[in-house]
Design a protein around this motif. Structure first.
Motif, PDB file in Angstrom:
ATOM      1  N   ALA A  68      33.933  37.579  44.390  1.00  0.00           N
ATOM      2  CA  ALA A  68      32.908  36.970  45.262  1.00  0.00           C
ATOM      3  C   ALA A  68      31.804  37.816  44.884  1.00  0.00           C
ATOM      4  N   HIS A 109      34.906  20.360  47.234  1.00  0.00           N
ATOM      5  CA  HIS A 109      35.089  21.252  46.148  1.00  0.00           C
ATOM      6  C   HIS A 109      36.489  20.961  45.421  1.00  0.00           C
ATOM      7  N   HIS A 136      32.797  29.058  41.221  1.00  0.00           N
ATOM      8  CA  HIS A 136      32.343  29.892  42.372  1.00  0.00           C
ATOM      9  C   HIS A 136      30.746  30.000  42.557  1.00  0.00           C
ATOM     10  N   SER A 197      32.824  32.186  48.909  1.00  0.00           N
ATOM     11  CA  SER A 197      33.511  32.355  47.703  1.00  0.00           C
ATOM     12  C   SER A 197      34.814  33.021  48.193  1.00  0.00           C
ATOM     13  N   ASN A 200      37.562  30.379  49.609  1.00  0.00           N
ATOM     14  CA  ASN A 200      37.669  29.210  48.904  1.00  0.00           C
ATOM     15  C   ASN A 200      39.016  28.945  48.241  1.00  0.00           C
ATOM     16  N   SER A 204      39.490  26.986  43.622  1.00  0.00           N
ATOM     17  CA  SER A 204      40.182  28.015  42.974  1.00  0.00           C
ATOM     18  C   SER A 204      41.519  27.743  42.604  1.00  0.00           C
TER      19      SER A 204
END
Length: 263
Positions: A68, A109, A136, A197, A200, A204
């Protein structure tokens, strides 16, 4: 006057209703039972201790934090120049470029994650920290771009021209004139980008492995087989992190300042 008090009480009731799930999660994280229970049956910090001593959770927290931070830093470095270009110059395809840069806000996403997995396979970037970082950056960059663009007003352009007329070079103008003006937008966008981030899962999950796992993906996989207060403890730690982020935002920029700039 009575109507105003009723509206205030209604607003407070709505806020209390929205905060109730957080109270339930935090309370469940302290229960002494081996299963989720609210109100908590006994009080213990055992589940939080598990987060600190279990290598899997520590590694996932570390990965999520580093990822992140790196993605947010990269997003700032990429989107601040892009915001300046979009706000200051006219060029062919400007509207299309702005739409492309903002598109991750509306694209699912999970679709971006699947696309990144297939595209990265050609370059050997699948299921690696670099592939996670690229993904990200793509999904959080619009937060920084959008919050920065709103502060690049025509009035600020006049200040930049005045700075140039007084003999300041472009770098001096940027650091002494432009950057202080857009700092609230950068800080706000960065905090929202960091949180986005951190939490998520959809993107991921396509690029993690057993050795490279983020905390949301680890929880997603964990709850498929068992549910115990460790889940609540992780959620509680995440809630605390979000509250700390809001406090930092208030101390560094000021929520009142942000609301005034948004008017």
């Amino acid at each position: 006057m009575i109507l105003r008090h009723l509206i205030r009480l209604f607003a407070l009731g709505v806020l209390a209703y929205l905060a109730l799930p957080l109270v339930v999660i935090l309370g469940s994280s302290f229960t002494a039972t081996p299963y989720l229970a609210f109100p908590p049956q006994g009080w213990t910090l055992e589940w939080y201790r598990t987060l600190l001593i279990e290598a899997g959770y520590v590694a996932a927290f570390t990965t999520s934090t580093v990822l992140a931070l790196a993605a947010t830093a990269a997003a700032v470095l990429l989107t601040v120049p892009a915001a300046l270009a979009l706000a200051r110059y006219e060029f062919p395809g400007k509207a299309a470029l702005a739409s492309v840069l903002m598109s991750p806000l509306v694209l699912p996403h999970i679709v971006l994650g699947a696309a990144l997995l297939q595209y990265g396979a050609y370059f050997g970037l699948t299921r690696s920290f670099l592939s996670l970082l690229i993904g990200h950056v793509v999904i959080i960059a619009p937060f920084v771009l959008r919050s920065t663009l709103t502060l690049l007003t025509p009035e600020q352009r006049a200040l930049e021209e005045a700075s140039a007329d007084l003999g300041a070079n472009p770098w001096t103008t940027f650091f002494l004139v432009v950057l202080p003006q857009i700092r609230p937008g950068i800080v706000t966008g960065s905090i929202f980008a960091f949180i986005s981030s951190w939490i998520n899962v959809e993107l991921s999950i396509f690029n993690t492995t057993a050795d490279l796992n983020t905390i949301p993906v680890k929880l997603f996989n964990y709850v498929q087989y068992t549910i115990d207060p460790t889940i609540a403890a992780v959620s509680g730690a995440t809630i605390v992190a979000a509250v700390i982020a809001i406090v930092i935002l208030d101390l560094t920029v000021g929520l009142d300042m942000l609301s005034e700039r948004g008017k």
